[in-house]
Design a protein around this motif. Structure first.
Motif, mmCIF file in Angstrom:
data_model
loop_
_atom_site.group_PDB
_atom_site.id
_atom_site.type_symbol
_atom_site.label_atom_id
_atom_site.label_comp_id
_atom_site.label_asym_id
_atom_site.label_seq_id
_atom_site.Cartn_x
_atom_site.Cartn_y
_atom_site.Cartn_z
ATOM 1 N N ASN A 39 0.832 -1.200 0.000
ATOM 2 C CA ASN A 39 0.000 0.000 0.000
ATOM 3 C C ASN A 39 0.869 1.253 0.000
ATOM 4 O OD1 ASN A 39 -2.602 1.381 0.250
ATOM 5 N ND2 ASN A 39 -1.927 1.894 2.318
ATOM 6 N N ILE A 40 0.522 2.188 -0.886
ATOM 7 C CA ILE A 40 1.305 3.412 -1.036
ATOM 8 C C ILE A 40 0.432 4.606 -0.658
ATOM 9 C CG2 ILE A 40 2.803 4.713 -2.562
ATOM 10 C CD1 ILE A 40 2.769 2.363 -4.498
ATOM 11 N N ASP A 41 0.791 5.292 0.404
ATOM 12 C CA ASP A 41 0.008 6.446 0.856
ATOM 13 C C ASP A 41 0.974 7.544 1.294
ATOM 14 O OD1 ASP A 41 -1.875 8.191 1.793
ATOM 15 O OD2 ASP A 41 -2.904 6.750 3.083
ATOM 16 N N MET A 42 1.219 8.491 0.390
ATOM 17 C CA MET A 42 2.131 9.617 0.584
ATOM 18 C C MET A 42 3.599 9.178 0.436
ATOM 19 S SD MET A 42 0.175 11.547 3.775
ATOM 20 C CE MET A 42 1.504 12.739 3.974
ATOM 21 N N ILE A 43 4.134 9.342 -0.772
ATOM 22 C CA ILE A 43 5.551 9.009 -1.001
ATOM 23 C C ILE A 43 6.266 10.093 -1.821
ATOM 24 C CG2 ILE A 43 5.278 6.502 -0.784
ATOM 25 C CD1 ILE A 43 5.398 6.417 -3.927
ATOM 26 N N GLY A 44 5.722 11.318 -1.809
ATOM 27 C CA GLY A 44 6.301 12.359 -2.647
ATOM 28 C C GLY A 44 7.010 13.484 -1.919
ATOM 29 N N ARG A 45 7.045 13.457 -0.603
ATOM 30 C CA ARG A 45 7.622 14.566 0.170
ATOM 31 C C ARG A 45 8.600 14.014 1.207
ATOM 32 N NH1 ARG A 45 4.116 19.144 0.359
ATOM 33 N NH2 ARG A 45 5.675 20.057 1.762
ATOM 34 N N ASP A 46 9.101 14.911 2.055
ATOM 35 C CA ASP A 46 9.864 14.476 3.220
ATOM 36 C C ASP A 46 9.346 15.205 4.441
ATOM 37 O OD1 ASP A 46 10.884 17.026 2.844
ATOM 38 O OD2 ASP A 46 12.925 16.367 2.391
ATOM 39 N N ASP A 47 9.617 14.644 5.608
ATOM 40 C CA ASP A 47 9.233 15.312 6.850
ATOM 41 C C ASP A 47 10.454 15.974 7.468
ATOM 42 O OD1 ASP A 47 10.649 13.179 7.946
ATOM 43 O OD2 ASP A 47 8.915 12.250 8.907
ATOM 44 N N ALA A 48 10.236 16.747 8.512
ATOM 45 C CA ALA A 48 11.328 17.527 9.113
ATOM 46 C C ALA A 48 12.455 16.636 9.621
ATOM 47 C CB ALA A 48 10.774 18.392 10.248
ATOM 48 N N GLU A 49 12.100 15.478 10.127
ATOM 49 C CA GLU A 49 13.082 14.575 10.706
ATOM 50 C C GLU A 49 14.056 14.014 9.674
ATOM 51 O OE1 GLU A 49 12.951 10.220 12.938
ATOM 52 O OE2 GLU A 49 11.285 11.618 13.219
#
Length: 339
Positions: free
Chosen positions: A213-223
């Protein structure tokens, strides 16, 4: 003389059969050709359509979501990727009554899951599912919430993975097991589409090997800012083999940093329970959930396609493809060894 001739003939035929055998390893041409077909520019082209303002945030059952569905279906038609023959179209209707009974006081119109399908060549009855939700939260006070990352990124990722499998099939290297490309509706309101599919499966759940399952794979988080990483959740909850397969696929391809921070049912964020894989896991099907983290534009109108890291999106989609490739082509299906 006849005996010798027979032996020579047998040996020649065996040699031809050996030469004709497909090398499904990560080092083989079949895999490399399909893997490299997942390109950042193609993901970007599709995402700018899926997350455009005229899709009106793709709210469940809305006209904008139906426009997005039409685009996805036409994409598959143009590639000659069909729907399951058990269905009359790509659409599995998710009735309003079903969603309304599960909702938190909201009411919905009928919506639909989208199912595209590539039949396996050797074990077609065994199914690998690659899933993503194509709905988002719609428009609020006249402002469109485009949901480019959530989950436009997963949506276009599934589309590109399907194209990669289709490319391999056209070149004579089709998957041994069948692969179902499942775009589900109603995730944002309560995982409705995946719940409906798991309650009304097109293929027996006993034959469903795994859900990626792929749910949100286009960004990065602050960590993890600036790193090539992806969170992986649930990959060993039901099958130790699935985690090993995913890690091997990663090691032999893009070597992303696999982050297991949220890989715990007791994690305070409870992400294991918050996307569509969970409705498969509840039925005892091994799952892996690929995720980029909770970033500053999560569920905000600023989740727009120009903020996507398309190179990283492609690398993550390639990892899911590589994992699905092994699941589809290995000799034995993975074992469910945990409850």
């Amino acid at each position: 003389m006849k005996l010798k001739t027979g032996l020579l003939t047998f040996g020649f035929v065996a040699m031809l059969s050996s030469c004709a055998a497909v090398n499904y390893s990560y080092e083989g041409k079949a895999f490399k050709s399909a893997f490299s077909s997942i390109k950042s520019e193609d993901l970007k082209k599709n995402l700018y359509v899926i997350a455009a303002d005229n899709m009106e945030g793709r709210d469940t059952g809305s006209p904008g979501q139906k426009r997005a569905a039409d685009y996805i279906i036409n994409y598959y038609k143009n590639l000659n990727i069909g729907h399951p023959t058990e269905m009359t179209s790509y659409l599995q209707t998710v009735p309003a009554d079903y969603m309304n009974k599960k909702s938190r006081g909201e009411t919905f119109n009928d919506s639909a899951n989208i199912l595209a399908f590539i039949k396996g060549s050797e074990k077609p009855e065994e199914i690998i599912v690659v899933s993503a939700h194509y709905d988002h939260v719609g428009t609020k006070n006249g402002v469109v919430y485009n949901g480019a990352d959530d989950d436009g990124s997963g949506t276009v990722g599934v589309m590109e993975i399907a194209e990669a499998f289709n490319k391999a099939a056209k070149e004579g290297h089709g998957p041994k097991r069948s692969v179902l490309f499942l775009h589900v509706t109603g995730e944002e309101h309560g995982l409705f589409g995946s719940a409906y599919y798991s309650d009304n499966p097109i293929f027996p759940l006993a034959n469903t090997v795994a859900d990626l399952n792929i749910d949100m794979i286009g960004r990065d988080d602050a960590e993890n800012r600036g790193q090539d990483y992806v969170y992986v959740i649930g990959s060993e909850m039901l099958s130790k083999e699935l985690k090993t397969i995913n890690e091997t696929a990663n090691a032999q391809t893009n070597q992303l940093k696999l982050n297991y921070k949220y890989d715990d049912p007791k994690d305070p964020q409870r992400l294991y329970y918050r996307s569509d894989h969970y409705n498969f896991a509840k039925k005892g099907i091994p799952v892996a959930f690929f995720f980029d983290g909770i970033h500053e534009d999560y569920h905000k109108p600023t989740d727009d396609p120009e903020k996507i890291n398309y190179v990283l999106l492609a690398k993550r989609a390639q990892l899911v493809f590589a994992t699905a490739w092994e699941l589809a082509n290995r000799k034995e299906r993975i074992v469910v060894d945990k409850k």
